[in-house]
Design a protein around this motif. Structure first.
Motif, PDB file in Angstrom:
ATOM      1  N   ILE A 156       6.540   7.283  -7.713  1.00  0.00           N
ATOM      2  CA  ILE A 156       7.173   6.406  -6.727  1.00  0.00           C
ATOM      3  C   ILE A 156       6.491   6.552  -5.377  1.00  0.00           C
ATOM      4  CG2 ILE A 156       9.284   6.024  -5.380  1.00  0.00           C
ATOM      5  CD1 ILE A 156      10.882   6.617  -7.918  1.00  0.00           C
ATOM      6  N   ASP A 157       6.227   7.780  -4.963  1.00  0.00           N
ATOM      7  CA  ASP A 157       5.556   8.015  -3.687  1.00  0.00           C
ATOM      8  C   ASP A 157       4.173   7.364  -3.670  1.00  0.00           C
ATOM      9  OD1 ASP A 157       5.521   9.483  -1.049  1.00  0.00           O
ATOM     10  OD2 ASP A 157       3.770  10.396  -1.984  1.00  0.00           O
ATOM     11  N   PHE A 158       3.437   7.479  -4.768  1.00  0.00           N
ATOM     12  CA  PHE A 158       2.129   6.835  -4.852  1.00  0.00           C
ATOM     13  C   PHE A 158       2.270   5.323  -4.697  1.00  0.00           C
ATOM     14  CE2 PHE A 158      -1.116   4.561  -7.197  1.00  0.00           C
ATOM     15  CZ  PHE A 158      -2.286   5.165  -6.774  1.00  0.00           C
ATOM     16  N   LEU A 159       3.228   4.732  -5.403  1.00  0.00           N
ATOM     17  CA  LEU A 159       3.417   3.281  -5.356  1.00  0.00           C
ATOM     18  C   LEU A 159       3.851   2.807  -3.971  1.00  0.00           C
ATOM     19  CD1 LEU A 159       5.243   2.842  -8.773  1.00  0.00           C
ATOM     20  CD2 LEU A 159       2.959   1.977  -8.218  1.00  0.00           C
ATOM     21  N   LEU A 160       4.678   3.596  -3.303  1.00  0.00           N
ATOM     22  CA  LEU A 160       5.138   3.215  -1.965  1.00  0.00           C
ATOM     23  C   LEU A 160       3.987   3.157  -0.968  1.00  0.00           C
ATOM     24  CD1 LEU A 160       8.485   5.216  -1.694  1.00  0.00           C
ATOM     25  CD2 LEU A 160       8.227   2.731  -1.851  1.00  0.00           C
ATOM     26  N   HIS A 161       2.951   3.957  -1.196  1.00  0.00           N
ATOM     27  CA  HIS A 161       1.803   3.985  -0.291  1.00  0.00           C
ATOM     28  C   HIS A 161       0.646   3.124  -0.780  1.00  0.00           C
ATOM     29  CE1 HIS A 161       3.982   7.613   1.033  1.00  0.00           C
ATOM     30  NE2 HIS A 161       3.447   7.356   2.205  1.00  0.00           N
ATOM     31  N   ALA A 162       0.803   2.496  -1.938  1.00  0.00           N
ATOM     32  CA  ALA A 162      -0.264   1.667  -2.509  1.00  0.00           C
ATOM     33  C   ALA A 162      -0.109   0.222  -2.055  1.00  0.00           C
ATOM     34  CB  ALA A 162      -0.232   1.740  -4.028  1.00  0.00           C
ATOM     35  N   ASP A 163      -1.219  -0.477  -1.978  1.00  0.00           N
ATOM     36  CA  ASP A 163      -1.222  -1.904  -1.640  1.00  0.00           C
ATOM     37  C   ASP A 163      -1.091  -2.695  -2.938  1.00  0.00           C
ATOM     38  OD1 ASP A 163      -1.444  -4.334  -0.413  1.00  0.00           O
ATOM     39  OD2 ASP A 163      -3.614  -4.213  -0.078  1.00  0.00           O
ATOM     40  N   LEU A 164       0.147  -2.994  -3.317  1.00  0.00           N
ATOM     41  CA  LEU A 164       0.400  -3.637  -4.601  1.00  0.00           C
ATOM     42  C   LEU A 164       0.518  -5.142  -4.454  1.00  0.00           C
ATOM     43  CD1 LEU A 164       3.204  -1.368  -6.141  1.00  0.00           C
ATOM     44  CD2 LEU A 164       0.743  -1.248  -6.573  1.00  0.00           C
ATOM     45  N   PRO A 165      -0.065  -5.895  -5.374  1.00  0.00           N
ATOM     46  CA  PRO A 165       0.247  -7.320  -5.441  1.00  0.00           C
ATOM     47  C   PRO A 165       1.736  -7.521  -5.712  1.00  0.00           C
ATOM     48  CG  PRO A 165      -1.642  -6.783  -6.828  1.00  0.00           C
ATOM     49  CD  PRO A 165      -1.036  -5.478  -6.395  1.00  0.00           C
ATOM     50  N   LEU A 166       2.262  -8.671  -5.358  1.00  0.00           N
ATOM     51  CA  LEU A 166       3.692  -8.933  -5.480  1.00  0.00           C
ATOM     52  C   LEU A 166       4.174  -8.755  -6.920  1.00  0.00           C
ATOM     53  CD1 LEU A 166       6.280  -9.782  -4.040  1.00  0.00           C
ATOM     54  CD2 LEU A 166       5.625 -12.172  -4.443  1.00  0.00           C
ATOM     55  N   GLU A 167       3.389  -9.258  -7.876  1.00  0.00           N
ATOM     56  CA  GLU A 167       3.786  -9.160  -9.277  1.00  0.00           C
ATOM     57  C   GLU A 167       3.908  -7.701  -9.714  1.00  0.00           C
ATOM     58  OE1 GLU A 167       1.872 -13.015  -8.496  1.00  0.00           O
ATOM     59  OE2 GLU A 167       1.292 -10.928  -8.158  1.00  0.00           O
ATOM     60  N   GLU A 168       2.992  -6.866  -9.253  1.00  0.00           N
ATOM     61  CA  GLU A 168       3.048  -5.447  -9.624  1.00  0.00           C
ATOM     62  C   GLU A 168       4.208  -4.746  -8.935  1.00  0.00           C
ATOM     63  OE1 GLU A 168      -0.602  -3.259  -9.538  1.00  0.00           O
ATOM     64  OE2 GLU A 168      -1.782  -4.987 -10.215  1.00  0.00           O
TER      65      GLU A 168
END
Length: 258
Positions: A156-168
């Protein structure tokens, strides 16, 4: 990333999702311009999430209670109000494991004794279906639980700091919800906490508009499908088949306005 989440369904998810998430969010954002919109739609989210767990209070009555300040018996309002306070806390704080444990303390004030709030269980857990009382699945064993939750929060911490496309962002929000339910880390309040966690993650990634996504209401209106899709993965935590998670993952986008 990749300690606990899987992207095995991501390409299939994107192809089935199609286009239109951005436009749906834009329309949603434009709709809620009143100052009291958050309280109203959070009231709807709270009571529908509570009713999934068997709370008896009707949706309309709870909205009257929160918006028009109509009094009802405490046994009807106490637990939904605890969950409402947890949503307010989430809105005012970034998503972290410590903040999430505090939210669980708030939402279980009238559900668990003080020593059981905001702490992971030490016992085994079998999850029962609310309507029938039948066993749905066996949650993560006590020996695995802390390790699984550590991996979950690292991802979760990794994802919160990642630049994710909207779909992801939507894909992983649903996957967070799904994995949390499967682990079932608390003695109670897991369903309510899972749906809050999903929304909290979205709000950290998308901003305030996420709080107006009526995911809880959508799950309540499709509650049989909600549980069926959860159960498709299997009965035993260590044998879950996440290739069968596609129907559950597609439910969150279904909550967006057409």
């Amino acid at each position: 990333m990749g300690r606990i989440f899987s992207d095995i369904l991501l390409e299939k998810y994107k192809s089935e999702l199609g286009r239109g998430l951005s436009e749906a969010l834009r329309r949603l954002d434009a709709t809620f311009v009143r100052a009291d919109s958050f309280n109203f739609y959070t009231s709807v989210a709270v009571i529908t999430s509570s009713k999934i767990e068997g709370e008896p209070m009707e949706v309309d009555s709870y909205i009257k209670h929160k918006i028009q300040h109509i009094e009802y018996l405490p046994e009807l309002t106490e637990k939904p109000n605890d969950l409402f306070r947890a949503y307010i806390y989430a809105k005012e704080n970034r998503l972290t494991s410590n903040h999430f444990l505090q939210a669980h303390r708030l939402l279980t004030e009238h559900l668990l004794p003080e020593h059981g709030r905001g702490v992971y269980r030490k016992n085994e857990m079998v999850v029962m279906e609310h309507k029938t009382g039948k066993i749905q699945f066996e949650a993560a064993s006590a020996r695995l639980l802390e390790g699984e939750m550590e991996k979950l929060w690292q991802d979760i911490d990794f994802l919160l700091h990642a630049d994710l496309p909207l779909e992801e962002t939507f894909y992983y929000a649903s996957f967070i919800h799904l994995l949390f339910v499967c682990i079932h880390p608390f003695n109670d309040g897991n369903g309510r906490a899972a749906r809050l966690l999903e929304k909290w993650f979205l709000s950290d990634k998308l901003g305030p508009v996420a709080w107006y996504i009526q995911s809880e209401q959508y799950y309540y209106r499709h509650v049989d499908e909600y549980y069926l899709n959860l159960n498709r993965l299997g009965i035993f935590y260590e044998q879950l088949d996440f290739t069968k998670a596609d129907r559950f993952l597609m439910m969150l986008p279904g909550a967006l306005p057409a």
